[in-house]
Design an enzyme around this catalytic site. Structure first.
Site, PDB file in Angstrom:
ATOM      1  N   CYS A 165       0.794  -1.190  -0.326  1.00  0.00           N
ATOM      2  CA  CYS A 165       0.031  -0.492   0.195  1.00  0.00           C
ATOM      3  C   CYS A 165       0.627   0.952   0.285  1.00  0.00           C
ATOM      4  CB  CYS A 165      -0.890   0.152   1.595  1.00  0.00           C
ATOM      5  SG  CYS A 165      -2.258   1.454   1.397  1.00  0.00           S
ATOM      6  N   HIS A 182      -9.053  -3.355  -2.312  1.00  0.00           N
ATOM      7  CA  HIS A 182      -8.021  -2.892  -2.045  1.00  0.00           C
ATOM      8  C   HIS A 182      -8.553  -0.789  -2.160  1.00  0.00           C
ATOM      9  CE1 HIS A 182      -3.853  -1.853  -0.353  1.00  0.00           C
ATOM     10  NE2 HIS A 182      -4.080  -0.714  -0.101  1.00  0.00           N
ATOM     11  N   GLU A 183      -8.572  -0.524  -3.280  1.00  0.00           N
ATOM     12  CA  GLU A 183      -8.847   1.270  -2.633  1.00  0.00           C
ATOM     13  C   GLU A 183     -10.651   1.037  -2.823  1.00  0.00           C
ATOM     14  OE1 GLU A 183      -6.399   2.154  -3.265  1.00  0.00           O
ATOM     15  OE2 GLU A 183      -5.390   0.845  -4.413  1.00  0.00           O
ATOM     16  N   HIS A 204     -10.501   1.651   1.075  1.00  0.00           N
ATOM     17  CA  HIS A 204      -9.869   2.848   1.221  1.00  0.00           C
ATOM     18  C   HIS A 204     -10.841   4.379   1.721  1.00  0.00           C
ATOM     19  CE1 HIS A 204      -5.306   2.785   1.876  1.00  0.00           C
ATOM     20  NE2 HIS A 204      -5.278   2.765   0.646  1.00  0.00           N
TER      21      HIS A 204
END
Length: 219
Positions: free
Chosen positions: A59, A107-108, A111
């Site tokens: 990351c 993954h994004e 966020h």
């Protein structure tokens, strides 16, 4: 997008650079194919499925820290492109690199699940000192679901010291700013020896005892 390219990343979410918008950019080929970037605004996961697959992830918010993360192979996504047009993506099932894109998206997307609004408040507070303004933006980045939150306990143990070192560095540079720190591991309970006494009776008298020493399993 320039930050992602500069740091040789394959994906980046707006909150990672202090912009609290539901927006992400990614390029599954990284610096190998510049110009192959995708932009997704207001993404939503419609469904997830397929077997769960573990792969090593890093990351850009946690440089040089890598660990295996398990995620669903398939995901169906609804979003808008940079022109505001609706798009729907089915990632994972067709292979050919799509499973890698599905992982990058998830993954994004994590966020973007930011619940802390300090960065938004700091932006509105025009007179906020620059350091405090930056620190509050960073606090927003540090909330929500991060890739190490999805690591197994065993994997997290291998990167815990590096994560704690980053937290310590941030706190030292921004005294007084509260952050959501990595939960400390629970101390292992010490092994105890339990004793069982087995008495042998002869003519009504306790003639001997045997001590059976058995270590209790560690919880």
């Amino acid at each position: 997008m320039s930050t992602m390219r500069r740091d040789d990343g394959v994906g980046l979410a707006a909150p990672q650079v202090g912009i609290n918008l539901r927006l992400m950019v990614f390029n599954p080929d990284g610096q190998g194919k510049p110009g192959n970037e995708a932009i997704l605004c207001n993404p939503e996961i419609m469904s997830m499925g397929g077997q769960k697959v573990a792969m090593e992830e890093g990351c850009l918010s946690f440089p040089r820290i890598y660990g295996r993360v398990e995620r669903p192979r398939d995901v169906v996504v609804r979003a808008q492109n940079e022109r505001g047009e609706p798009v729907q993506l089915q990632l994972g099932k067709d292979g050919g690199g799509s499973e890698w894109i599905a992982r990058i998206f998830q993954h994004e997307y994590d966020h973007l699940q930011v619940t802390n609004r300090l960065a938004v408040l700091a932006t509105a507070r025009e007179n906020a000192p620059p350091r405090q303004h930056f620190a509050e933006q960073m606090q927003s980045i540090m909330t929500g679901t991060l890739f190490h939150d999805r690591m197994s306990k065993d994997v997290l143990t291998t990167v815990r010291d590096k994560l704690v070192a980053l937290e310590d560095t941030f706190e030292a540079a921004n005294p007084g700013v509260k952050i959501q720190r990595l939960p400390r591991p629970k101390p292992q309970k010490a092994r105890h020896l339990s004793l069982w006494l087995s008495g042998r009776m002869v003519d009504g008298q306790a003639m001997a005892f045997e001590l059976l020493l058995t270590p209790l399993p560690t919880l």
